[in-house]
Design an enzyme around this catalytic site. Structure first.
Site, PDB file in Angstrom:
ATOM      1  N   TYR A  33      38.832  41.076  30.526  1.00  0.00           N
ATOM      2  CA  TYR A  33      37.615  40.565  31.142  1.00  0.00           C
ATOM      3  C   TYR A  33      37.540  41.012  32.587  1.00  0.00           C
ATOM      4  O   TYR A  33      38.488  41.559  33.150  1.00  0.00           O
ATOM      5  CB  TYR A  33      37.590  39.034  31.088  1.00  0.00           C
ATOM      6  CG  TYR A  33      38.487  38.361  32.100  1.00  0.00           C
ATOM      7  CD1 TYR A  33      37.971  37.821  33.266  1.00  0.00           C
ATOM      8  CD2 TYR A  33      39.870  38.279  31.901  1.00  0.00           C
ATOM      9  CE1 TYR A  33      38.791  37.206  34.206  1.00  0.00           C
ATOM     10  CE2 TYR A  33      40.694  37.665  32.826  1.00  0.00           C
ATOM     11  CZ  TYR A  33      40.153  37.126  33.976  1.00  0.00           C
ATOM     12  OH  TYR A  33      40.975  36.534  34.894  1.00  0.00           O
ATOM     13  N   GLU A 181      51.554  36.844  43.719  1.00  0.00           N
ATOM     14  CA  GLU A 181      50.146  36.511  43.939  1.00  0.00           C
ATOM     15  C   GLU A 181      49.948  35.017  43.730  1.00  0.00           C
ATOM     16  O   GLU A 181      50.915  34.256  43.654  1.00  0.00           O
ATOM     17  CB  GLU A 181      49.261  37.315  42.987  1.00  0.00           C
ATOM     18  CG  GLU A 181      49.601  37.132  41.514  1.00  0.00           C
ATOM     19  CD  GLU A 181      48.826  38.063  40.610  1.00  0.00           C
ATOM     20  OE1 GLU A 181      47.845  38.688  41.051  1.00  0.00           O
ATOM     21  OE2 GLU A 181      49.195  38.170  39.418  1.00  0.00           O
TER      22      GLU A 181
END
Length: 286
Positions: A33, A181
């Site tokens: 996506y 992250e």
């Protein structure tokens, strides 16, 4: 409608959209996506998001043959059907609809394209986040924007339960905690006037906002550096930054209950001002 749904060419209110039970996204998360904000009815950073999306399709061996021009036209239809002139546009492609089997379906099974819009505001530039740290135990395909986000869901829920807005993930390596992250964002630091981020390798998602921050930093005279840094360096940083599609450059003031950052407001402001100008220009110049 301000929540518009789309599935293989059919547009409907998002709450009414129907997806086949045998879409491989449902039982395998077999797809990828991307998502971007839109403003003035125009999607932001089209080329950058498409580059990443088509690369994810390639890495997952999904034969998505729709051209970039046609995909943008379909996305624009969904944005145009939205009552608001700004928000978030999300799109995903799955490997298709087929009886559950781990093997890829036959070649004549075509990918499914799903999209939707939801209301979304950019995070105000004076927002400050509180963070927690968690060990990153995900697999080694973090550079692919797949639908398999259970680890990120759990990490973000842990942060939420701790009263925080995001997490700093790290991997244990030779006795050090190497920062990767956040649960759904990238993490950067400012130290001695240099904007630093982890390498854009297979351990992190190559964020579009991260890419723009590095580009804009150079434009406003802030040096950049891409190399591993540790959780200890985050605590010692002059500023800690979280970046994502709707949170372009958010300052963080707490990590694991300890104060962080707050030592370089001038460069934070330079980055935020440069990004808002870039965003406005890109969404109004089509």
């Amino acid at each position: 409608m301000n929540k518009v749904g789309y599935y293989n060419g059919t547009i409907a209110p998002l709450e009414e959209l129907m997806v086949p039970a045998l879409d491989r996204a449902i039982y395998f998360g077999d797809g990828c996506y991307d998502a971007s904000t839109f403003c003035h009815n125009r999607m932001f950073a089209v080329k950058d998001h498409f580059d990443r999306f088509y690369n994810s399709c390639r890495l997952l061996k999904i034969d998505f043959t729709m051209s970039r021009e046609d995909l943008l036209a379909e996305i624009q239809k969904v944005i145009d059907a939205n009552e608001l002139d700004h928000g978030m546009i999300y799109w995903q492609v799955s490997r298709g609809t087929y009886t559950r089997t781990h093997a890829f379906p036959p070649a004549d099974v075509k990918p499914n394209l799903l999209m939707f819009t939801v209301p979304c505001e950019l995070t105000p530039t004076d927002t400050e986040y509180q963070l927690i740290s968690q060990e990153d135990k995900r697999y080694f395909y973090c550079n692919i924007k797949t639908l398999n986000l259970i680890p990120s869901v759990l990490y973000f829920e842990n942060a939420k339960e701790a009263g925080c807005q995001e997490t700093v993930l790290y991997r244990q390596s030779f006795g050090q905690k190497r920062v990767t992250e956040g649960a759904h964002s990238n993490v950067l630091i400012l130290k001695d006037g240099v904007l630093k981020c982890p390498p854009r390798d297979n351990l992190i998602l190559p964020g579009i906002t991260l890419k723009h921050l590095l580009m804009l930093a150079k434009q406003v005279g802030i040096p950049t550096e891409e190399k591993p840094f540790t959780l200890e360096e985050v605590f010692d940083a002059d500023e800690v930054i979280v970046s994502a599609s709707s949170s372009l450059c958010v300052r963080c003031n707490q990590l694991d209950g300890n104060p962080v950052g707050g030592k370089d407001p001038e460069n934070i402001r330079k980055l935020q001002d440069a990004y808002m100008a870039y965003y406005e220009k890109d969404t109004s110049s089509h």
